[in-house]
Design a protein around this motif. Sequence first.
Motif, PDB file in Angstrom:
ATOM      1  N   VAL A  26      33.256  45.406  45.892  1.00  0.00           N
ATOM      2  CA  VAL A  26      34.234  45.066  44.854  1.00  0.00           C
ATOM      3  C   VAL A  26      35.496  44.542  45.535  1.00  0.00           C
ATOM      4  O   VAL A  26      36.088  45.219  46.380  1.00  0.00           O
ATOM      5  CB  VAL A  26      34.596  46.293  43.985  1.00  0.00           C
ATOM      6  CG1 VAL A  26      35.564  45.888  42.877  1.00  0.00           C
ATOM      7  CG2 VAL A  26      33.338  46.917  43.395  1.00  0.00           C
ATOM      8  N   ALA A  52      38.325  41.225  41.790  1.00  0.00           N
ATOM      9  CA  ALA A  52      37.495  41.793  40.717  1.00  0.00           C
ATOM     10  C   ALA A  52      38.243  42.915  39.994  1.00  0.00           C
ATOM     11  O   ALA A  52      38.120  43.075  38.768  1.00  0.00           O
ATOM     12  CB  ALA A  52      36.184  42.319  41.287  1.00  0.00           C
ATOM     13  N   THR A  58      34.007  48.631  37.305  1.00  0.00           N
ATOM     14  CA  THR A  58      33.705  47.938  38.570  1.00  0.00           C
ATOM     15  C   THR A  58      32.889  48.795  39.517  1.00  0.00           C
ATOM     16  O   THR A  58      32.286  48.298  40.446  1.00  0.00           O
ATOM     17  CB  THR A  58      35.000  47.569  39.315  1.00  0.00           C
ATOM     18  OG1 THR A  58      35.703  48.779  39.631  1.00  0.00           O
ATOM     19  CG2 THR A  58      35.886  46.661  38.486  1.00  0.00           C
ATOM     20  N   ALA A  95      34.138  50.609  41.694  1.00  0.00           N
ATOM     21  CA  ALA A  95      34.880  50.743  42.953  1.00  0.00           C
ATOM     22  C   ALA A  95      35.217  52.210  43.191  1.00  0.00           C
ATOM     23  O   ALA A  95      35.669  52.903  42.275  1.00  0.00           O
ATOM     24  CB  ALA A  95      36.164  49.917  42.888  1.00  0.00           C
TER      25      ALA A  95
END
Length: 478
Positions: A425, A429, A448, A450
């Motif tokens: 990521v 993004a 995401t 992340a």
Amino acid sequence: MNERVVVVGNGMAGSRLATELHARGEDLKVTVLGAEPHRAYNRIMLSSLLAGKISEPDVELAEVAGRGVDLLTGVTVTGIDRPTRQVLTDDGDRIPYDHLVLATGSRAAVPTLPGLDPLRLPERVIPFRTLDDCRRIIALAGHARRALVLGGGLLGLEAARGLAARGLDVGVVHRVPYLMERQLDPAAGAMLAGTLTGLGVTTHLAVTPTAVEADACGVRLALSDGRSLDADLLLLACGVRPDTTLAAAAGLAVERGVLVDDRLLTSDRRISAVGDCAQHQGTLTGLVAPAWAQARVVAQVLTGQDPLARYQPRPVVTRLKAAGIDLAAMGDPTGGPGEELTFVDPARGTYARLRIHDERLAAAILLGDNPSVGAVIQLFDRGQPVPADRRALLLGRAVGGAVAAPAASPALMPDATTVCQCNTVSKGALVHCWRGGARTLDAVVGQTRAGTGCGSCRDAVTGIVDWLSRTDPVEVGQ
Ligand SMILES: Cc1cc2nc3c(=O)[nH]c(=O)nc-3n(C[C@H](O)[C@H](O)[C@H](O)COP(=O)(O)OP(=O)(O)OC[C@H]3O[C@@H](n4cnc5c(N)ncnc54)[C@H](O)[C@@H]3O)c2cc1C
């Protein structure tokens, strides 16, 4: 009729694949079969669980079971009937598939030693691979004073540090003269051993075990130099073996892992393999980032979202998840041509070695307090040119041009910077997600992913979300 996809293995790769399929394909009927009895969990966080930094609920992975995905836990697939396209399970079921995905992962390697039967390990000798292993280690550690860890690689050292954090005297036995030889050089290995000594972990290097004696009271490990070490428990961290049993029995092409092409297809076009069990371009990955990238490609191809999707391996960065030890390693610093930069500060346990080839970073080892670690990882990951002033890389001085220390300010970080290595990521993004309406850390992480792998980027993700929340979204990135 809906296409039936069966996934064997509910580990890091299999559970992610189910999520990816669920997110993309309403027309698929997905069944996941997992031998372990638990919900899917984040295996790489077992080191943190062992160290007592997190508790069991923290390792659970978000699941899509019940939402278009059938999940059967505690079910082992015992065979694949390729002519009829069915898998056979240990409870006697036959489950049909149109496409089968093997995500069977790896098993902990058990060394061949007198006193160690891999099928009936003594109670106080435990590998470190599964949640159940971790639970048993923690239970034994609660009543133990001394522990031995066999294997001075990444996993063994994370385990050793975790046991030391629980107050045990820990010894690591490693057959090579220095630790983590796959990632480090002898100087870095020696410095790491010194750091570990300060944290309560003794290392026994260049020795091999010759026998194990274990009973209900303790374990004795005999060594090749004639010594014997006693402990209350022995943890095995001697590497892993891809679990290829099913694939081999079904006649698929198998070497060390199940052979796959860029679409992750095996020698049978109806069967894919992802994660630790797959061998792509001669390589076994053994890491979560490639397993998750492979799951994404299979989902893109199977759902028709991107039939041309192909798996492309990315450079691997290794980080040790052990409190009190900062270590990042990438590439092979000892092999290949190029310019070498080193900085050594034995008093502070700091070591940096970089190899530069064609103005690109080919390899690096950064141990201890290295302020440039974030910038070095980004340079390696993106294959960007290194700065003309090499001191910036070694000492973390102000770095011009494209390289900026990610921690300094999210505003200075280029959009292409990979923030989360496990899920690939980028900062861009995260910003995109924020602009799309996700206005809290949980929302950004949820969309995401992340920070949901090894967790080492969580501070960076939090910093970026904080920065975004303080900045007018319209101005961000302008
Ligand atoms: C303690 C620890 C720390 C780690 N730290 C890191 C790290 O920091 N970074 C990193 O990138 N990687 C790390 N790893 C490695 C990472 O966990 C693996 O690369 C990852 O789990 C691979 O995912 P996988 O799904 O291929 O295999 P696994 O997660 O092993 O899952 C495979 C699953 O398949 C099941 N299975 C096997 N055969 C069958 C069958 N016949 N029927 C049904 N089910 C079956 C198994 O029971 C298992 O649940 C670590 C590993 C451990 C153990």
